[in-house]
Structure formats: C-alpha cells, structure tokens
Design an enzyme around this catalytic site. Sequence first.
Site, short mmCIF file in Angstrom:
data_model
loop_
_atom_site.label_atom_id
_atom_site.label_comp_id
_atom_site.label_asym_id
_atom_site.label_seq_id
_atom_site.Cartn_x
_atom_site.Cartn_y
_atom_site.Cartn_z
N GLY A 178 0.81 -1.21 0.00
CA GLY A 178 0.00 0.00 0.00
C GLY A 178 0.84 1.26 0.00
O GLY A 178 2.02 1.22 -0.33
N GLN A 195 7.49 -9.31 8.00
CA GLN A 195 8.70 -8.88 7.32
C GLN A 195 9.34 -7.64 7.95
O GLN A 195 10.27 -7.08 7.40
CB GLN A 195 8.47 -8.69 5.82
CG GLN A 195 7.61 -7.50 5.45
CD GLN A 195 7.31 -7.49 3.96
OE1 GLN A 195 6.55 -8.31 3.46
NE2 GLN A 195 7.91 -6.55 3.23
N HIS A 212 4.22 1.45 -8.11
CA HIS A 212 3.23 0.37 -7.96
C HIS A 212 2.27 0.34 -9.16
O HIS A 212 1.92 -0.72 -9.67
CB HIS A 212 2.39 0.59 -6.70
CG HIS A 212 3.16 0.54 -5.40
ND1 HIS A 212 3.32 1.63 -4.60
CD2 HIS A 212 3.80 -0.48 -4.79
CE1 HIS A 212 4.02 1.31 -3.53
NE2 HIS A 212 4.32 0.02 -3.61
P1 AMP Z 1 6.06 -2.40 -1.52
O1 AMP Z 1 4.68 -1.86 -1.42
O2 AMP Z 1 7.12 -1.37 -1.26
O3 AMP Z 1 6.26 -3.67 -0.75
O4 AMP Z 1 6.28 -2.77 -3.05
C1 AMP Z 1 5.35 -3.56 -3.73
C2 AMP Z 1 5.88 -3.86 -5.11
O5 AMP Z 1 6.12 -2.63 -5.80
C3 AMP Z 1 7.22 -4.59 -5.09
O6 AMP Z 1 7.24 -5.56 -6.14
C4 AMP Z 1 8.21 -3.49 -5.34
O7 AMP Z 1 9.42 -3.93 -5.92
C5 AMP Z 1 7.44 -2.62 -6.29
N1 AMP Z 1 7.96 -1.24 -6.31
C6 AMP Z 1 8.18 -0.44 -5.25
N2 AMP Z 1 8.71 0.73 -5.64
C7 AMP Z 1 8.84 0.67 -7.00
C8 AMP Z 1 9.34 1.56 -8.01
N3 AMP Z 1 9.82 2.75 -7.70
N4 AMP Z 1 9.32 1.15 -9.29
C9 AMP Z 1 8.83 -0.09 -9.62
N5 AMP Z 1 8.34 -0.96 -8.71
C10 AMP Z 1 8.35 -0.59 -7.42
#
Ligand code: AMP
Length: 283
Positions: A36, A66, A42
């Site tokens: 989120g 985590q 995202h």
């Molecule tokens: P998170 O909500 O931070 O756990 O991320 C969820 C998903 O979004 C994961 O697969 C991350 O690698 C991806 N993600 C987070 N930040 C970025 C970004 N700047 N560019 C591309 N994907 C991202």
Amino acid sequence: MSGSAIEIVRSIRDLRARVAAWRAAGETVGLVPTMGALHEGHLSLVDHAFRNATRVCATVFVNPKQFGPSEDYAVYPRTEERDAGLLRSVGANLLFAPSVEDVYPTGHCTQVAVAGIGDVLEGEFRPGFFTGVATVVTKLLLQALPDVAVFGEKDYQQLLVIRRLVRDLDVPVRVEGAPTIREQDGLAMSSRNAYLTTEERRIAPALHRSISGVVAEVRRGASPEEAAARGVEEVLAAGFRSVDYLTVRDADSLAPMRDNDRPARVLAAAWLGKARLIDNVAV
Ligand code: AMP
C-alpha cells in the site's frame, strides 16, 4: 479502462470466488502484491500486469512478519482509500486487502525460508525479512493462483528470492520483473520516501547518482571493489548517515564480482535520517 469500478475483497474465500469466476469466463489473471501507500512505481506494475493478463488483482497488506522488532511496522503509511482510488484510475479489477488475522490466524506457524540468495545483503541487515516476504508471497500466490505475478526491480534481491521460491516449490505462476520508476532527479519511488525531511529529500538522489557512477566505472573496466568503495564515500559525503552496503554483485547469484566477466548489478542500502533507502542498477 480508467474510471471503471474496483471491488475490494477482504477474505480469501471471496478472492478465490472472484478469480474462479474470471477463469470460468476465459480471463487470465495478474497479481500485484504491495504494502500500500501506492505511488507511480506500484501503478506501473499494474500496467505491466495488464500486458500479461486480462484481469488484474492488486493486494495491499502491511505484512508484520517482514518487519524487525525495531523497524517501522507501526508507523508504515496506511492509505487504503487513496490506494483504491489510484488502482481504480489505472483500471485494476480487484483489490485484495486482508486483515492480519485472516493472513495469520491463531496457530499459524509455517514459514518459507529461501536460503543462499535470501541470506546475503538485505538478508544480513534485516534478519527474518526475506522469510517474512517469502511466506506472505507464497500465501498470496496460493490464495489467488494467478497466471502471472509482477514484482519491481526496485527490490531486486526480493525479485530473485521470489523467482527462487516459485521454482523450488513448483508454484504454477509466471514471475515478471518490472523496471524501477524514478522521480525526475533519479530517486527511486518508495513509500518510505515519505519519511524524508525537505533537506533529506534534497540529498536522497545521491544514492542513485553514486550507484550509477559505480555502474559507469565498472563498465569502463574499473575494479568492482574499488569502484564500490568510491561509491560508499560519495554517498556518505552527500550526507547519508551510514551505508549498509553498496556493492557490485553477480546479477543472478548475488555473489561478489571480482572481475567484469558476467552480468552484474550494483545494489545499495543506506540510511538517511530515519529512512533506510535501497536502490540498484544493472551494469
Ligand atoms: P512495496 O509496497 O514497497 O512492498 O512494493 C510492492 C511492489 O512494488 C514490489 O514488487 C516493489 O518492488 C514494487 N515497487 C516499489 N517501488 C517501485 C518503483 N519505484 N518502481 C517499480 N516498482 C516498485
């Protein structure tokens, strides 16, 4: 697709019913797991999922398993209404937002631990982190049973860990990696960037700048170790508080690179005020 309704489901039973109905109608299913506090990074994963499937389900779950005891679980931003609006704007079909009790009911005790690739770098500095990630991602994949699941290269080691567990556990899903989305000044978008003060936000792009500098040096034939050491100096000189690692690694195994003889990746994690920023670039 923009503007179409997005349905929010909270129980595994409802999630499975929606996915089963799609399958019965001949649709293919993409899954985009997140915690989120969504940003353009995202949303790019949702776009990527739509290039590989006809229906997309995003998940929002701040996974307690985590986070380490001294980490930011309690204060991690939770913005579900805004997230649902953003997902709607990119046409996502379903938001799965389960409660902690539904994901980890009393008595839950099974963990997925990915040895080797999950033990180094992030695994070293955040003990238990990848076991928490691997456990929840395995559960989400088995709950939704998508055709394809999309993860960002922003968390490059996490992508490798997930590819590994999917292979090792014979999970019938295709894992897709999607490129890192950045701010104009190069800073990788992250929900944790919200922790940065104005002054820290000004300093933050130095991480990507230094990583890119190391990439350029290694491409020119510099020693990976010496280039990485210079990168660390630069990040500290820019105002970061400390560097957990900034290192040139084999792009598949994450083994240290002594020579420039294989595909490599420069990965880094560093502290800026209260925020721990990570980033990586392919050599
Ligand atoms: P998170 O909500 O931070 O756990 O991320 C969820 C998903 O979004 C994961 O697969 C991350 O690698 C991806 N993600 C987070 N930040 C970025 C970004 N700047 N560019 C591309 N994907 C991202």
